[in-house]
Design a protein around this motif. Structure first.
Motif, PDB file in Angstrom:
ATOM      1  N   LEU A  48       0.821  -1.211   0.000  1.00  0.00           N
ATOM      2  CA  LEU A  48       0.000   0.000   0.000  1.00  0.00           C
ATOM      3  C   LEU A  48       0.857   1.265   0.000  1.00  0.00           C
ATOM      4  N   ARG A  49       2.024   1.188   0.606  1.00  0.00           N
ATOM      5  CA  ARG A  49       2.943   2.328   0.551  1.00  0.00           C
ATOM      6  C   ARG A  49       3.395   2.564  -0.890  1.00  0.00           C
ATOM      7  N   TRP A  50       3.627   1.470  -1.621  1.00  0.00           N
ATOM      8  CA  TRP A  50       3.988   1.599  -3.035  1.00  0.00           C
ATOM      9  C   TRP A  50       2.866   2.304  -3.797  1.00  0.00           C
ATOM     10  N   ALA A  51       1.628   1.891  -3.542  1.00  0.00           N
ATOM     11  CA  ALA A  51       0.491   2.508  -4.231  1.00  0.00           C
ATOM     12  C   ALA A  51       0.375   3.986  -3.877  1.00  0.00           C
ATOM     13  N   ALA A  52       0.549   4.320  -2.608  1.00  0.00           N
ATOM     14  CA  ALA A  52       0.442   5.719  -2.180  1.00  0.00           C
ATOM     15  C   ALA A  52       1.519   6.583  -2.815  1.00  0.00           C
ATOM     16  N   ASP A  53       2.692   6.011  -3.039  1.00  0.00           N
ATOM     17  CA  ASP A  53       3.809   6.771  -3.599  1.00  0.00           C
ATOM     18  C   ASP A  53       3.751   6.877  -5.120  1.00  0.00           C
ATOM     19  N   ASN A  54       3.078   5.937  -5.780  1.00  0.00           N
ATOM     20  CA  ASN A  54       3.171   5.854  -7.242  1.00  0.00           C
ATOM     21  C   ASN A  54       1.868   6.080  -7.994  1.00  0.00           C
ATOM     22  N   ALA A  55       0.750   6.152  -7.305  1.00  0.00           N
ATOM     23  CA  ALA A  55      -0.530   6.344  -7.999  1.00  0.00           C
ATOM     24  C   ALA A  55      -0.543   7.677  -8.740  1.00  0.00           C
ATOM     25  N   ASP A  56      -1.185   7.689  -9.909  1.00  0.00           N
ATOM     26  CA  ASP A  56      -1.226   8.900 -10.729  1.00  0.00           C
ATOM     27  C   ASP A  56      -2.249   9.915 -10.238  1.00  0.00           C
ATOM     28  N   SER A  57      -3.390   9.447  -9.741  1.00  0.00           N
ATOM     29  CA  SER A  57      -4.465  10.358  -9.359  1.00  0.00           C
ATOM     30  C   SER A  57      -4.494  10.568  -7.851  1.00  0.00           C
ATOM     31  N   GLU A  58      -4.979  11.735  -7.446  1.00  0.00           N
ATOM     32  CA  GLU A  58      -5.069  12.043  -6.020  1.00  0.00           C
ATOM     33  C   GLU A  58      -6.072  11.124  -5.330  1.00  0.00           C
ATOM     34  N   ALA A  59      -7.156  10.771  -6.038  1.00  0.00           N
ATOM     35  CA  ALA A  59      -8.151   9.876  -5.443  1.00  0.00           C
ATOM     36  C   ALA A  59      -7.538   8.517  -5.116  1.00  0.00           C
ATOM     37  N   MET A  60      -6.721   7.987  -6.038  1.00  0.00           N
ATOM     38  CA  MET A  60      -6.075   6.697  -5.794  1.00  0.00           C
ATOM     39  C   MET A  60      -5.044   6.806  -4.678  1.00  0.00           C
ATOM     40  N   ARG A  61      -4.330   7.929  -4.633  1.00  0.00           N
ATOM     41  CA  ARG A  61      -3.357   8.115  -3.551  1.00  0.00           C
ATOM     42  C   ARG A  61      -4.062   8.192  -2.198  1.00  0.00           C
ATOM     43  N   SER A  62      -5.216   8.872  -2.158  1.00  0.00           N
ATOM     44  CA  SER A  62      -5.972   8.971  -0.905  1.00  0.00           C
ATOM     45  C   SER A  62      -6.457   7.600  -0.450  1.00  0.00           C
ATOM     46  N   LEU A  63      -6.968   6.812  -1.396  1.00  0.00           N
ATOM     47  CA  LEU A  63      -7.426   5.466  -1.055  1.00  0.00           C
ATOM     48  C   LEU A  63      -6.268   4.623  -0.537  1.00  0.00           C
ATOM     49  N   ALA A  64      -5.114   4.743  -1.192  1.00  0.00           N
ATOM     50  CA  ALA A  64      -3.943   3.978  -0.749  1.00  0.00           C
ATOM     51  C   ALA A  64      -3.509   4.404   0.650  1.00  0.00           C
ATOM     52  N   ARG A  65      -3.522   5.713   0.929  1.00  0.00           N
ATOM     53  CA  ARG A  65      -3.138   6.179   2.266  1.00  0.00           C
ATOM     54  C   ARG A  65      -4.118   5.696   3.327  1.00  0.00           C
ATOM     55  N   LEU A  66      -5.400   5.686   2.991  1.00  0.00           N
ATOM     56  CA  LEU A  66      -6.408   5.196   3.932  1.00  0.00           C
ATOM     57  C   LEU A  66      -6.149   3.735   4.284  1.00  0.00           C
ATOM     58  N   ARG A  67      -5.943   2.913   3.266  1.00  0.00           N
ATOM     59  CA  ARG A  67      -5.689   1.491   3.516  1.00  0.00           C
ATOM     60  C   ARG A  67      -4.339   1.273   4.190  1.00  0.00           C
ATOM     61  N   LEU A  68      -3.361   2.103   3.831  1.00  0.00           N
ATOM     62  CA  LEU A  68      -2.051   2.001   4.474  1.00  0.00           C
ATOM     63  C   LEU A  68      -2.168   2.285   5.966  1.00  0.00           C
ATOM     64  N   ALA A  69      -2.934   3.302   6.318  1.00  0.00           N
ATOM     65  CA  ALA A  69      -3.118   3.631   7.735  1.00  0.00           C
ATOM     66  C   ALA A  69      -3.779   2.477   8.479  1.00  0.00           C
ATOM     67  N   ARG A  70      -4.749   1.824   7.851  1.00  0.00           N
ATOM     68  CA  ARG A  70      -5.395   0.669   8.484  1.00  0.00           C
ATOM     69  C   ARG A  70      -4.387  -0.454   8.723  1.00  0.00           C
ATOM     70  N   ALA A  71      -3.550  -0.704   7.714  1.00  0.00           N
ATOM     71  CA  ALA A  71      -2.558  -1.770   7.850  1.00  0.00           C
ATOM     72  C   ALA A  71      -1.552  -1.439   8.950  1.00  0.00           C
ATOM     73  N   LEU A  72      -1.102  -0.198   8.991  1.00  0.00           N
ATOM     74  CA  LEU A  72      -0.144   0.209  10.020  1.00  0.00           C
ATOM     75  C   LEU A  72      -0.756   0.101  11.417  1.00  0.00           C
ATOM     76  N   ALA A  73      -2.016   0.514  11.543  1.00  0.00           N
ATOM     77  CA  ALA A  73      -2.686   0.407  12.842  1.00  0.00           C
ATOM     78  C   ALA A  73      -2.820  -1.053  13.256  1.00  0.00           C
ATOM     79  N   ALA A  74      -3.162  -1.919  12.293  1.00  0.00           N
ATOM     80  CA  ALA A  74      -3.279  -3.347  12.591  1.00  0.00           C
ATOM     81  C   ALA A  74      -1.937  -3.941  12.989  1.00  0.00           C
ATOM     82  N   ASP A  75      -0.854  -3.323  12.514  1.00  0.00           N
ATOM     83  CA  ASP A  75       0.497  -3.784  12.839  1.00  0.00           C
ATOM     84  C   ASP A  75       1.019  -3.139  14.121  1.00  0.00           C
TER      85      ASP A  75
END
Length: 209
Positions: free
Chosen positions: A113-140
């Motif tokens: 998800l960090r890869w997606a947040a860093d490389n996505a072309d659109s802001e909407a996709m980057r936001s979605l990636a950051r949201l899911r990344l935060a969930r994964a980090l919290a779960a970790d």
């Protein structure tokens, strides 16, 4: 009266002009043709690359949909490696994150998800990636790092606010959690069902001091 050159004189003038300028004209025509050909060649290359990326993504999703985790992960990583500049790579990274979470590996999910947040072309996709990344980090267990990934805007602002509140509540920062839940209710990306759940969380927290 002005003298008009004869046909032979005109022919000789054309010959001299061609000797002086013909080479540069030919070179210009060749370069121009090469530029046009190069443009069409670039377009064809882009089309082939898009088809290859789509096929690679389909090859990845087939085992992913069948629950073949290890095969799906290998193929998903190939999409990122070989087609990293395509939209399919971002979608593959998001899906890899979901697969890793389903397998109980939030650390691996965070990497994808960090890869997606860093490389996505659109802001909407980057936001979605950051949201899911935060969930994964919290779960970790990386709560503070997860909070850093949650911004206040974007297409998923309400869901980010709700997740921020959930994390703050885990950290026993109830006043901040209460404010974040209230903020989440002000955003349009929160569904009616989510609103009911957020309101229940707020009611459980009480009005505060």
């Amino acid at each position: 009266m002005a003298r008009h050159p004869s046909d032979e004189e005109q022919l000789e003038a054309v010959k001299r002009w061609w000797q002086e300028n013909g080479r540069s004209i030919i070179i210009g025509l060749i370069l121009g043709a090469g530029a046009v050909g190069g443009w069409w060649g670039w377009g064809a290359w882009q089309e082939r690359a898009a088809v290859d990326a789509a096929n690679a993504y389909a090859d990845f999703m087939a085992p992913a949909n069948q629950g073949e985790y290890e095969t799906a992960v290998r193929r998903g990583e190939l999409v990122l490696e070989n087609h990293g500049r395509s939209l399919y790579a971002t979608m593959a990274a998001l899906q890899l994150g979901a697969l890793h979470m389903q397998e109980g590996d939030p650390a691996a999910a965070a990497e994808s998800l960090r890869w997606a947040a860093d490389n996505a072309d659109s802001e909407a996709m980057r936001s979605l990636a950051r949201l899911r990344l935060a969930r994964a980090l919290a779960a970790d267990g990386q709560h503070e790092t997860a909070l850093e990934k949650l911004d206040n805007g974007g297409a998923y602002a309400g869901q980010m606010a709700e997740l921020r509140a959930d994390i703050l509540l885990e950290l026993e920062r109830e006043d901040e959690a209460r404010s974040a839940y209230r903020a989440a209710l002000n955003h349009d990306d929160i569904s009616p069902t989510q609103r009911e759940l957020i309101q229940i969380k707020l009611d459980d927290l009480g009005s505060g001091a």
